[in-house]
Design a protein around this motif. Structure first.
Motif, PDB file in Angstrom:
ATOM      1  N   GLY A   1       0.846  -1.192   0.000  1.00 33.38           N
ATOM      2  CA  GLY A   1       0.000   0.000   0.000  1.00 33.38           C
ATOM      3  C   GLY A   1       0.882   1.243   0.000  1.00 33.38           C
ATOM      4  O   GLY A   1       1.940   1.248   0.634  1.00 33.38           O
ATOM      5  N   LEU A   2       0.468   2.251  -0.735  1.00 28.38           N
ATOM      6  CA  LEU A   2       1.219   3.519  -0.763  1.00 28.38           C
ATOM      7  C   LEU A   2       0.433   4.531   0.078  1.00 28.38           C
ATOM      8  O   LEU A   2      -0.695   4.898  -0.285  1.00 28.38           O
ATOM      9  N   PRO A   3       1.005   4.981   1.214  1.00 29.08           N
ATOM     10  CA  PRO A   3       0.265   5.944   2.038  1.00 29.08           C
ATOM     11  C   PRO A   3       0.043   7.244   1.272  1.00 29.08           C
ATOM     12  O   PRO A   3       0.970   7.750   0.623  1.00 29.08           O
ATOM     13  N   LEU A   4      -1.164   7.773   1.365  1.00 27.67           N
ATOM     14  CA  LEU A   4      -1.455   9.037   0.665  1.00 27.67           C
ATOM     15  C   LEU A   4      -0.508  10.135   1.138  1.00 27.67           C
ATOM     16  O   LEU A   4      -0.134  11.030   0.376  1.00 27.67           O
ATOM     17  N   THR A   5      -0.057  10.036   2.392  1.00 31.03           N
ATOM     18  CA  THR A   5       0.839  11.049   2.968  1.00 31.03           C
ATOM     19  C   THR A   5       2.230  11.031   2.322  1.00 31.03           C
ATOM     20  O   THR A   5       3.029  11.931   2.545  1.00 31.03           O
TER      21      THR A   5
END
Ligand SMILES: CC(C)(COP(=O)(O)OP(=O)(O)OC[C@H]1O[C@@H](n2cnc3c(N)ncnc32)[C@H](O)[C@@H]1OP(=O)(O)O)[C@@H](O)C(=O)NCCC(=O)NCCS
Length: 166
Positions: free
Chosen positions: A65-69
């Motif tokens: 998963g790629l954190p939106l942050t």
């Protein structure tokens, strides 16, 4: 960008003993752990073969998963507020010392891009954790952007990659 090389899933038909990337941990992973990770569905592994069928390079690919942050504010605000964006992880990437500088590392990354674009689950970006500054520079050269506050982790949005490959 893509040299003439066959890139295919690692199988028992491939001889991993002679693979020498100059990074023992990456060579040992291919010899001792890659098949087990495939069996356990933790990671897939793809190998580039030379004309004689020897392994010239490999990479691993798994879901993450790629954190939106991790994205810059102007990029993040164009996306929905999902905390994690679907991503593919290139966990390991290595080219045999005899094949360095011939475009094979880039070809392996292009193969990961193509497989991720073709996958049924939507994948927003590829993610990598660079093991050192040279690896980070290699990925930046290919268009990966560093996470906002974690420069050794980088990502490449696949929509952008697809436009560049077209
Ligand atoms: C990093 C690695 C995979 C690169 O493979 P390679 O086959 O030698 O690289 P390529 O020939 O495909 O290079 C593609 C492009 O990246 C550039 N490049 C390669 N290494 C680079 C670096 N360290 N910094 C900046 N650019 C780099 C090349 O000049 C080339 O540019 P061009 O297309 O404009 O001519 C290889 O050096 C390697 O296996 N290193 C040891 C393991 C490692 O560090 N893996 C990274 C995973 S963390």
């Amino acid at each position: 960008m893509k040299p003439a090389a066959t890139i295919e899933p690692l199988s028992s038909a491939h001889d991993r003993q002679a693979f020498d990337s100059g990074v023992e941990a990456l060579d040992r992973y291919l010899r001792e752990r890659a098949s087990q990770d495939i069996r356990r569905r933790l990671s897939n592994c793809f190998v580039a073969l030379d004309k004689g069928g020897r392994i010239a390079g490999y990479y691993t690919l798994a879901a993450t998963g790629l954190p939106l942050t991790a994205l810059a504010d102007d990029e993040a605000k164009r996306l929905p507020r999902y905390p994690l964006l679907p991503a593919g992880l290139i966990g390991r990437l290595a080219v045999h010392r005899a094949f360095r500088g011939l475009g094979l590392g880039a070809a392996l990354v292009v193969d990961a891009i193509e497989r991720s674009i073709a996958a049924d689950p939507a994948i927003f970006a590829l993610v990598v954790d660079a093991k050192d500054e040279a690896a980070a520079a290699f990925y930046r050269h290919l268009g990966f952007q560093p996470f906002v506050s974690k420069p050794m982790s980088l990502f490449l949005p696949l929509a952008e990659a697809a436009r560049r490959l077209a």
